[in-house]
Scaffold this active site. Structure first.
Site, mmCIF file in Angstrom:
data_model
loop_
_atom_site.group_PDB
_atom_site.id
_atom_site.type_symbol
_atom_site.label_atom_id
_atom_site.label_comp_id
_atom_site.label_asym_id
_atom_site.label_seq_id
_atom_site.Cartn_x
_atom_site.Cartn_y
_atom_site.Cartn_z
ATOM 1 N N ARG A 157 2.322 -4.861 2.899
ATOM 2 C CA ARG A 157 3.375 -5.535 1.760
ATOM 3 C C ARG A 157 3.942 -7.130 2.411
ATOM 4 N NH1 ARG A 157 3.938 0.165 2.046
ATOM 5 N NH2 ARG A 157 3.893 0.861 -0.673
ATOM 6 N N LYS A 182 7.018 1.551 3.096
ATOM 7 C CA LYS A 182 7.455 1.734 3.108
ATOM 8 C C LYS A 182 7.974 3.609 3.080
ATOM 9 C CE LYS A 182 7.900 2.203 -2.146
ATOM 10 N NZ LYS A 182 6.455 1.674 -3.264
ATOM 11 N N HIS A 249 1.878 -10.382 -3.482
ATOM 12 C CA HIS A 249 0.942 -8.704 -3.613
ATOM 13 C C HIS A 249 -0.308 -8.679 -4.746
ATOM 14 C CE1 HIS A 249 2.863 -4.734 -3.811
ATOM 15 N NE2 HIS A 249 2.091 -3.871 -4.604
ATOM 16 N N ARG A 252 -2.409 -8.673 -1.869
ATOM 17 C CA ARG A 252 -3.066 -6.955 -1.427
ATOM 18 C C ARG A 252 -3.776 -5.970 -2.365
ATOM 19 N NH1 ARG A 252 0.045 -2.541 1.193
ATOM 20 N NH2 ARG A 252 0.684 -0.615 -0.267
ATOM 21 N N HIS A 275 0.130 4.363 1.638
ATOM 22 C CA HIS A 275 0.485 4.741 -0.221
ATOM 23 C C HIS A 275 0.806 7.044 0.524
ATOM 24 C CE1 HIS A 275 -1.867 2.276 -2.628
ATOM 25 N NE2 HIS A 275 -0.702 1.267 -2.324
ATOM 26 N N TYR A 284 -6.216 2.276 -7.888
ATOM 27 C CA TYR A 284 -7.232 1.124 -7.933
ATOM 28 C C TYR A 284 -8.294 1.212 -8.118
ATOM 29 C CZ TYR A 284 -3.409 -1.125 -4.999
ATOM 30 O OH TYR A 284 -2.395 -1.677 -4.993
#
Length: 320
Positions: A157, A182, A249, A252, A275, A284
């Site tokens: 990110r 994250k 992004h 990404r 994730h 995805y």
């Protein structure tokens, strides 16, 4: 643990929220997460005030029959509603665990099933155009080229990229250490030969400074996310990429797509991208389903053997 009586005596909404947010801090939630929790609970408070409901009156039935319809009438995006539901769920469970309410009012909160949204990705032509733009005879050109390759090769990110330290570049191991992912989770992300080589070149140009920030500007100060975002936007404008949303992004998303198309598995992809839930990574797969299908047809072992199988079939028929 506070008993129910003391909660009734101190049942002011602001006090309850403040205690909950303090608990989030103790659990090492990031500032961004705490900010989102505060904003989500402020939204809930607005609806409770409009319905003239006290916090202690929130039961699963009351939430389902009164609060939920009020929330839905606001016509928020389903993804936003799901994020808020997760906040309410955590808040309700906190209050119940502390014995302040009889049962969590989130019992009937079910997230909405979302249709996969489109994910903008760069085509190979887009990437050729972007990567040709940096003037690699200059420091900024070397830096920007290495940054774009890092984004494309690792799928990290924007804020993860910006917060990288020199000590996070583990070239001998072929990886980057992301310490500010994250949810404040750390992970190792593979980086391959070409991108690693350009990163090594950049490090030599950067030299030794008084601070450890990996990416720096011409004043040898940390290159902040806003500056990186602007740099990418200007390159996209120069490359005249206007048919897709062009941002950090997008690199990404492009990484995820190419990783899957090249045969990568979804579980490893989950780990690389950081994730928390496998469902996020599986999104995805759904987004790029048609591309994956075309790739399978292109490399299917059966399709490659089709001619030989046909001949084998004919020879078998003749022998009979």
């Amino acid at each position: 643990m506070l008993n129910k009586e003391s909660f009734i005596l101190h049942s002011d909404w602001n006090d309850a929220v403040q205690l909950f947010l303090q608990d989030c801090k103790v659990r090492n939630f990031s500032r961004e997460s705490i900010r989102r929790y505060r904003n989500g609970l402020e939204k809930l408070q607005q609806h409770l005030n409009a319905l003239e409901l006290q916090l202690r009156a929130l039961t699963p039935a009351v939430f389902k029959n009164q609060v939920l319809p009020s929330l839905l009438n606001e016509s928020l995006a389903l993804r936003t509603l799901n994020c808020n539901f997760q906040i309410y769920k955590s808040f309700a469970q906190f209050l119940s665990k502390e014995g302040w309410i009889d049962e969590p009012f989130d019992a009937d909160i079910k997230p909405f099933k979302l249709q996969p949204s489109s994910a903008h990705t760069f085509t190979d032509e887009h990437l050729f155009q972007l990567l040709a733009l940096p003037d690699r005879t200059t420091f900024t050109g070397i830096r920007n080229y290495a940054m774009m390759l890092t984004l494309l090769d690792t799928g990290i990110r924007l804020r993860e990229l910006a917060k990288l330290q020199v000590t996070d570049v583990l070239l001998d191991e072929g990886s980057l250490r992301v310490n500010h992912g994250k949810g404040r989770k750390s992970r190792l992300v593979p980086i391959e030969r070409i991108a690693a080589g350009e990163l090594k070149h950049y490090l030599l140009e950067r030299g030794i400074l008084e601070h450890n920030a990996l990416w720096v500007n011409l004043d040898n100060q940390p290159f902040l996310p806003g500056g990186i975002r602007t740099m990418i936007a200007r390159y996209c404008q120069s490359a005249k990429i206007d048919d897709i949303q062009c941002s950090c992004h997008t690199f990404r998303h492009t990484f995820a797509k190419k990783y899957l198309l090249n045969g990568g598995d979804v579980f490893t992809l989950k780990s690389i991208m950081g994730h928390a839930q496998i469902e996020t990574t599986e999104m995805y797969v759904e987004l790029f389903d048609s591309d994956l299908q075309a790739q399978h047809e292109k490399f299917s072992p059966i399709e490659h053997l089709a001619g030989a199988l046909h001949l084998l079939s004919e020879s078998e028929v003749k022998s009979k």
